[in-house]
Design a protein around this motif. Structure first.
Motif, mmCIF file in Angstrom:
data_model
loop_
_atom_site.group_PDB
_atom_site.id
_atom_site.type_symbol
_atom_site.label_atom_id
_atom_site.label_comp_id
_atom_site.label_asym_id
_atom_site.label_seq_id
_atom_site.Cartn_x
_atom_site.Cartn_y
_atom_site.Cartn_z
ATOM 1 N N PRO A 186 0.851 -1.193 0.000
ATOM 2 C CA PRO A 186 0.000 0.000 0.000
ATOM 3 C C PRO A 186 0.886 1.242 0.000
ATOM 4 O O PRO A 186 2.116 1.138 0.099
ATOM 5 C CB PRO A 186 -0.774 -0.136 1.306
ATOM 6 C CG PRO A 186 0.181 -0.854 2.210
ATOM 7 C CD PRO A 186 0.922 -1.818 1.317
ATOM 8 N N PRO A 187 0.306 2.426 -0.112
ATOM 9 C CA PRO A 187 1.126 3.636 -0.057
ATOM 10 C C PRO A 187 2.047 3.675 1.164
ATOM 11 O O PRO A 187 3.167 4.157 1.079
ATOM 12 C CB PRO A 187 0.086 4.752 -0.022
ATOM 13 C CG PRO A 187 -1.059 4.195 -0.809
ATOM 14 C CD PRO A 187 -1.096 2.743 -0.439
ATOM 15 N N SER A 188 1.567 3.177 2.296
ATOM 16 C CA SER A 188 2.418 3.032 3.494
ATOM 17 C C SER A 188 1.683 2.137 4.483
ATOM 18 O O SER A 188 0.487 1.872 4.354
ATOM 19 C CB SER A 188 2.711 4.390 4.148
ATOM 20 O OG SER A 188 1.607 4.811 4.920
ATOM 21 N N ARG A 189 2.401 1.687 5.502
ATOM 22 C CA ARG A 189 1.775 0.881 6.545
ATOM 23 C C ARG A 189 0.722 1.699 7.292
ATOM 24 O O ARG A 189 -0.361 1.203 7.619
ATOM 25 C CB ARG A 189 2.832 0.373 7.523
ATOM 26 C CG ARG A 189 2.268 -0.551 8.606
ATOM 27 C CD ARG A 189 3.368 -1.132 9.455
ATOM 28 N NE ARG A 189 4.101 -0.097 10.169
ATOM 29 C CZ ARG A 189 5.110 -0.336 10.988
ATOM 30 N NH1 ARG A 189 5.521 -1.587 11.174
ATOM 31 N NH2 ARG A 189 5.723 0.645 11.601
ATOM 32 N N SER A 190 1.031 2.969 7.557
ATOM 33 C CA SER A 190 0.072 3.832 8.252
ATOM 34 C C SER A 190 -1.188 4.027 7.422
ATOM 35 O O SER A 190 -2.302 4.044 7.959
ATOM 36 C CB SER A 190 0.710 5.193 8.559
ATOM 37 O OG SER A 190 1.750 5.057 9.498
ATOM 38 N N PHE A 191 -1.014 4.181 6.112
ATOM 39 C CA PHE A 191 -2.173 4.331 5.230
ATOM 40 C C PHE A 191 -3.081 3.106 5.340
ATOM 41 O O PHE A 191 -4.296 3.224 5.516
ATOM 42 C CB PHE A 191 -1.704 4.503 3.788
ATOM 43 C CG PHE A 191 -2.825 4.550 2.787
ATOM 44 C CD1 PHE A 191 -3.338 5.763 2.362
ATOM 45 C CD2 PHE A 191 -3.369 3.382 2.275
ATOM 46 C CE1 PHE A 191 -4.384 5.814 1.455
ATOM 47 C CE2 PHE A 191 -4.417 3.418 1.368
ATOM 48 C CZ PHE A 191 -4.925 4.634 0.961
ATOM 49 N N LYS A 192 -2.502 1.926 5.228
ATOM 50 C CA LYS A 192 -3.301 0.694 5.273
ATOM 51 C C LYS A 192 -4.022 0.559 6.603
ATOM 52 O O LYS A 192 -5.205 0.177 6.647
ATOM 53 C CB LYS A 192 -2.395 -0.510 5.026
ATOM 54 C CG LYS A 192 -3.128 -1.842 4.946
ATOM 55 C CD LYS A 192 -2.178 -2.956 4.549
ATOM 56 C CE LYS A 192 -2.872 -4.311 4.471
ATOM 57 N NZ LYS A 192 -1.949 -5.386 4.024
ATOM 58 N N ARG A 193 -3.348 0.885 7.701
ATOM 59 C CA ARG A 193 -3.993 0.811 9.012
ATOM 60 C C ARG A 193 -5.165 1.786 9.101
ATOM 61 O O ARG A 193 -6.222 1.457 9.647
ATOM 62 C CB ARG A 193 -2.978 1.100 10.121
ATOM 63 C CG ARG A 193 -1.998 -0.046 10.360
ATOM 64 C CD ARG A 193 -1.059 0.272 11.521
ATOM 65 N NE ARG A 193 -1.796 0.467 12.768
ATOM 66 C CZ ARG A 193 -2.194 -0.521 13.557
ATOM 67 N NH1 ARG A 193 -1.923 -1.773 13.234
ATOM 68 N NH2 ARG A 193 -2.832 -0.271 14.677
ATOM 69 N N ALA A 194 -4.987 2.971 8.566
ATOM 70 C CA ALA A 194 -6.066 3.966 8.630
ATOM 71 C C ALA A 194 -7.268 3.541 7.794
ATOM 72 O O ALA A 194 -8.421 3.667 8.221
ATOM 73 C CB ALA A 194 -5.548 5.318 8.156
ATOM 74 N N ILE A 195 -7.015 3.034 6.583
ATOM 75 C CA ILE A 195 -8.100 2.590 5.708
ATOM 76 C C ILE A 195 -8.868 1.429 6.336
ATOM 77 O O ILE A 195 -10.080 1.285 6.156
ATOM 78 C CB ILE A 195 -7.527 2.193 4.321
ATOM 79 C CG1 ILE A 195 -7.192 3.450 3.517
ATOM 80 C CG2 ILE A 195 -8.480 1.301 3.548
ATOM 81 C CD1 ILE A 195 -8.405 4.286 3.094
#
Length: 204
Positions: A186-195
């Motif tokens: 994904p764009p980043s690990r933080s991005f995936k967690r937020a989504i």
């Protein structure tokens, strides 16, 4: 690999008014974009709810707010890919002058890296090419790109509420798109967690 230009900022919600999940809110405000907590699919009248959201920075600045809508909050990426339920991916752009070539290249690269590349025999190459060709105009701040999937209606692509492309019986194609956000890269690990509606630390 996805370009290093992907820099993700995960923002906390600034709340507006009216009703979701027993609260008095209807919208999340992010970078001036109002994300509704609930949407109705125009063609099928199915209701979807905001699963998670994040901000993606590309081409030197914040590019778009990503919002994932599902029939119920789902934190497991594998279940989103497996379930045959309505789902939507919305891109709210906050940057000007994103050309058709820029967005087409970005989508293609993200799809390929998250779906095994062109050598993957299961990859639906025809639909990837159709998607590339569907991007014809420059996108600017305020523009909205949406992909809606319904078991009843297939995949509908819209820009600013106007139908751009349609793929019937296309859950596997939608999954290729969805893996851009919840796949292995994904764009980043933080991005995936937020989504996926997991708590995010500001430092991530």
């Amino acid at each position: 690999m996805i370009k290093k230009a992907f820099v993700i900022t995960v923002l906390l919600l600034t709340i507006a008014k009216t009703s979701f999940a027993g609260t008095n809110e209807t919208f999340a405000e992010v970078l001036g974009v109002s994300l509704p907590y609930k949407i109705d699919l125009e063609k099928t009248k199915e209701q979807l709810y905001l699963n998670g959201h994040a901000v993606v920075s590309m081409w030197g600045s914040e590019a778009y707010v990503a919002a994932l809508y599902t029939s119920h909050v789902e934190k497991r990426a594998e279940m989103l890919l497996m379930n045959d339920e309505p789902i939507a991916m919305l891109f709210y752009f906050v940057q000007d002058d994103i050309t058709a070539e820029m967005i087409s290249e970005t989508f293609t690269e993200a799809i390929l890296v998250n779906n095994g590349g062109w050598n993957n025999k299961k990859l639906d190459r025809t639909r990837i090419i159709e998607l590339k060709e569907a991007f014809k105009k420059t996108l600017n701040a305020g523009d909205e790109l949406a992909f809606y999937y319904s078991p009843q209606n297939g995949v509908l692509m819209q820009i600013n509420g106007h139908d751009i492309a349609y793929w019937p019986h296309a859950k596997s194609f939608f999954n290729m798109l969805l893996r851009m956000w919840v796949g292995p890269y994904p764009p980043s690990r933080s991005f995936k967690r937020a989504i996926l509606n997991f708590p995010i630390k500001k430092s991530q």
